[in-house]
Structures are given as C-alpha cells and as structure tokens.
Design an enzyme around this catalytic site. Structure first.
Site, PDB file in Angstrom:
ATOM      1  N   SER A 128      21.835  94.747  14.307  1.00  0.00           N
ATOM      2  CA  SER A 128      20.726  95.289  13.519  1.00  0.00           C
ATOM      3  C   SER A 128      19.762  94.186  13.106  1.00  0.00           C
ATOM      4  O   SER A 128      20.182  93.037  12.874  1.00  0.00           O
ATOM      5  CB  SER A 128      21.282  95.986  12.268  1.00  0.00           C
ATOM      6  N   TYR A 153      26.006  96.239   4.628  1.00  0.00           N
ATOM      7  CA  TYR A 153      25.777  96.738   5.987  1.00  0.00           C
ATOM      8  C   TYR A 153      25.343  95.596   6.900  1.00  0.00           C
ATOM      9  O   TYR A 153      25.894  95.404   7.994  1.00  0.00           O
ATOM     10  CB  TYR A 153      24.718  97.841   5.966  1.00  0.00           C
TER      11      TYR A 153
END
Length: 352
Positions: A128, A153
């Site tokens: 990501s 995350y």
C-alpha cells in the site's frame, strides 16, 4: 498458468479474477466473506464475474486458518499466487487492531509458509502507498525509506514487505510487492470515499471532508491496477546482481524480491475530486469541513517509473474518465432515491 487469487471476492480481487480468466489462466480463489462491510457486495462481485466468464473455483477460507491454507495448496498446486486478501482500512485499524494482526500478519505468514512448502513460480502480493507514512517527499519513490508508518494498517503492509523479503532470501521464493495508490472504480469498497461521497451526494446527506479538503490523493483506476498485475505475473523478480550492501536499494535485493508503485501519478486535491463527483452525479454536495484525522497521510503521489521500465505500462486513465465509469456503475448498483431523482435530472441538464 494455474493461479491462486486470495481475496477473490474483494474489489481488486474480483476484477483480477475476471481478467486472468479472460487471459486463459486457470484461476481459483479464496475469500472469507467477512462482515467488515456487507458480504452481499462480495457475493454480487462473484456473480458479476461468473456472468461474464462462467463459474470458477472459490473456497471460503480464512487466511488465519493455517491448516486450511496448507490443504488448499496441497489440493490445487498453484504455480502463481496473487495475494490480495487483507484486513483493509486505515481508520478501522484504530478501532480493531487485532483484526490486522490476524489477517495481515498471521494470514500472510500462512501464505508464505505454503509457498515455501509448495514452491511457486511467483508470489505477487498487495502492499500500500500508506507505507510511505510521514515521508513528505513526493512523488513517492520505491527508492525512498518507509520507516515511519502512521497507522497500524500501514505498519502491517510494511511488515509484509519485510516478511516476503526474508522468505525470498531464505527459500528463494520470487516475491513482488505492489504499493497500490488510492484505487477506485466499479465494485469498490463502501468504506472508501467514492461510494461514501457518492451516496451522501445522491441522498442529500452531509459528507465529511477531512483536512478541509486540502490534502491530495493519487487516484488510480481499477483497470490500471489490473493491467499492471497482469503484466507482472510472468515477470518474476531476479536477484539484483548489482545490489550493494553498502548502499542498499530499497526496491530490490540480492534475493529475488522486488517492490513497485502502482499509481496514477496525477494527485488531485479532495476538493477537486469532490467537484468531479458532483459533476457526474448532477448534484451538489453538503459538506462538513473537518481537521485531518489520525493516521491519514497528507498527500500521495506515485513515481511509477520502475513499473514502466519493467512492463512497458504505467497507469493512464484520467480521474474524470474513471469517475464517469464509476458513477455509471454506482447508479446501477445503488439506485438514486426517487425523492432526489428530479433534482438530479435538473442539475444534470444544467451542467450539460
């Protein structure tokens, strides 16, 4: 090739399965169909894929279930693994951090162990853009350090890259990590801004615009993500013979391991992004301006030059075109409430 796609009922996963089957690959998938958001959307994605290319094998398996993952590898013997399953969402990681440990860390370890025990030609996995964290130097380059994540995350995605490197080094597994930048398009997740914003606008409800709409995002249309994955599948990384331990390249290694950015390379302020949504919906938004949220990155912009050199492709679909396609799907999947339809039609007429 025989390809396992994890998260096959997810946003990127469903599009990926569709493309791979169309390209002639034998595809089987897994998904746990959890209730992070309405599982019906996941089932509808699977039905959408099957309507176009027919049924495909799809196992309901949780990543954290190591024996079940191992059994799937024993039974199906994948040549390539495209690992897209994960607990997604920056803000949810502040509320339920253990979900990220179970899925993104334990789950990824189970995938790595199965790739070790049943060698594959290539493991492609989703990382990501959030790994860039506090880095303010843009465009983000795979040559940049990513040591200051701003959310759990992001930390789990950075950990995935490190875990993949260790397995690549120890066991020779060719591993490619893909740092996705703000993916959007039809069948997107309802916790992401395109659907959240579009539903609020269509229903005449106020929407929250954090950082007063002044931060930028490098929006990347789903088709560009899938094209990139498709081109990378048969390009497993090789050990970089020129890798220098004294001046290590963060994007490659002496192991068969590689990192790529996949991003649109044209960041847009959220205020301008909202204006495009208003144009395509034919309605004005009711906006509540708020400060930046914890865990959010100020600006993102991808340097995708390494991807272009490796594959001859880089994301190319402009935001205006992509949002037009997204809204066409949104209107079909989330019909506009009757009470707002006349207003929408009038505003659309004025805009046109």
């Amino acid at each position: 090739m025989k390809i396992l796609v994890t998260g096959a009922a997810g946003f990127i996963g469903a599009h990926c399965v569709l493309r791979l089957i169309r390209d002639g690959h034998q595809v089987f998938g897994l998904d746990n169909f959890n209730d992070y958001y309405d599982p019906q959307l996941k089932h509808d994605r699977v039905n959408w894929v099957q309507e176009q290319v027919g049924a495909f094998q799809l196992a309901t398996v949780d990543l954290a279930d190591g024996p079940a993952i191992e059994a799937l590898f024993v039974r199906e013997k994948p040549e390539v693994v495209i690992h897209l399953a994960a607990q997604a969402g920056v803000r949810y990681s502040l509320e339920n951090p253990r979900a990220y440990l179970d899925s993104n860390l334990s789950g990824f370890l189970n995938i790595l162990e199965s790739c070790r025990n049943h060698p594959v030609k290539h493991l492609v996995y989703a990382s990501s853009s959030s790994v860039y964290g506090a880095n303010q130097h843009t465009p983000y380059s795979v040559k940049d350090g990513v040591n200051h994540p701003l959310s759990l995350y992001a930390a789990t995605k950075k950990a995935n890259e490190l875990m993949a490197h260790s397995y690549s080094h120890l066991f020779g597994i060719p591993c490619t990590g893909l740092r996705f930048f703000t993916v959007y398009g039809p069948w997107g997740r309802p916790d992401m801004s395109p659907i959240q914003f579009a539903r609020a606008i269509a229903e005449g409800q106020p929407l929250k615009l954090f950082n007063y709409g002044e931060h930028q995002r490098d929006f990347t249309y789903i088709d560009d993500i899938i094209e990139s994955i498709a081109r990378l599948i048969d390009r497993p990384p090789q050990a970089n013979a020129e890798w220098d331990r004294e001046q290590p390249d963060p994007a490659s290694s002496m192991a068969p391991w590689r990192i790529f950015n996949i991003g649109g390379q044209h960041p847009v302020e959220l205020k301008d992004y909202l204006a495009l949504l208003e144009k395509h919906l034919g309605q004005k938004a009711l906006v509540e301006l708020l400060p930046l949220q914890p865990g959010d990155v100020l600006n993102t912009c991808a340097d995708a030059s390494d991807l272009a050199r490796a594959t001859g492709f880089q994301p190319c679909i402009e935001l205006d075109e992509g949002l037009g396609r997204f809204i066409a799907w949104f209107r079909d999947y989330y019909p506009l409430p009757i009470a707002h339809a006349p207003l929408a039609a009038e505003l659309q007429r004025r805009i046109l």
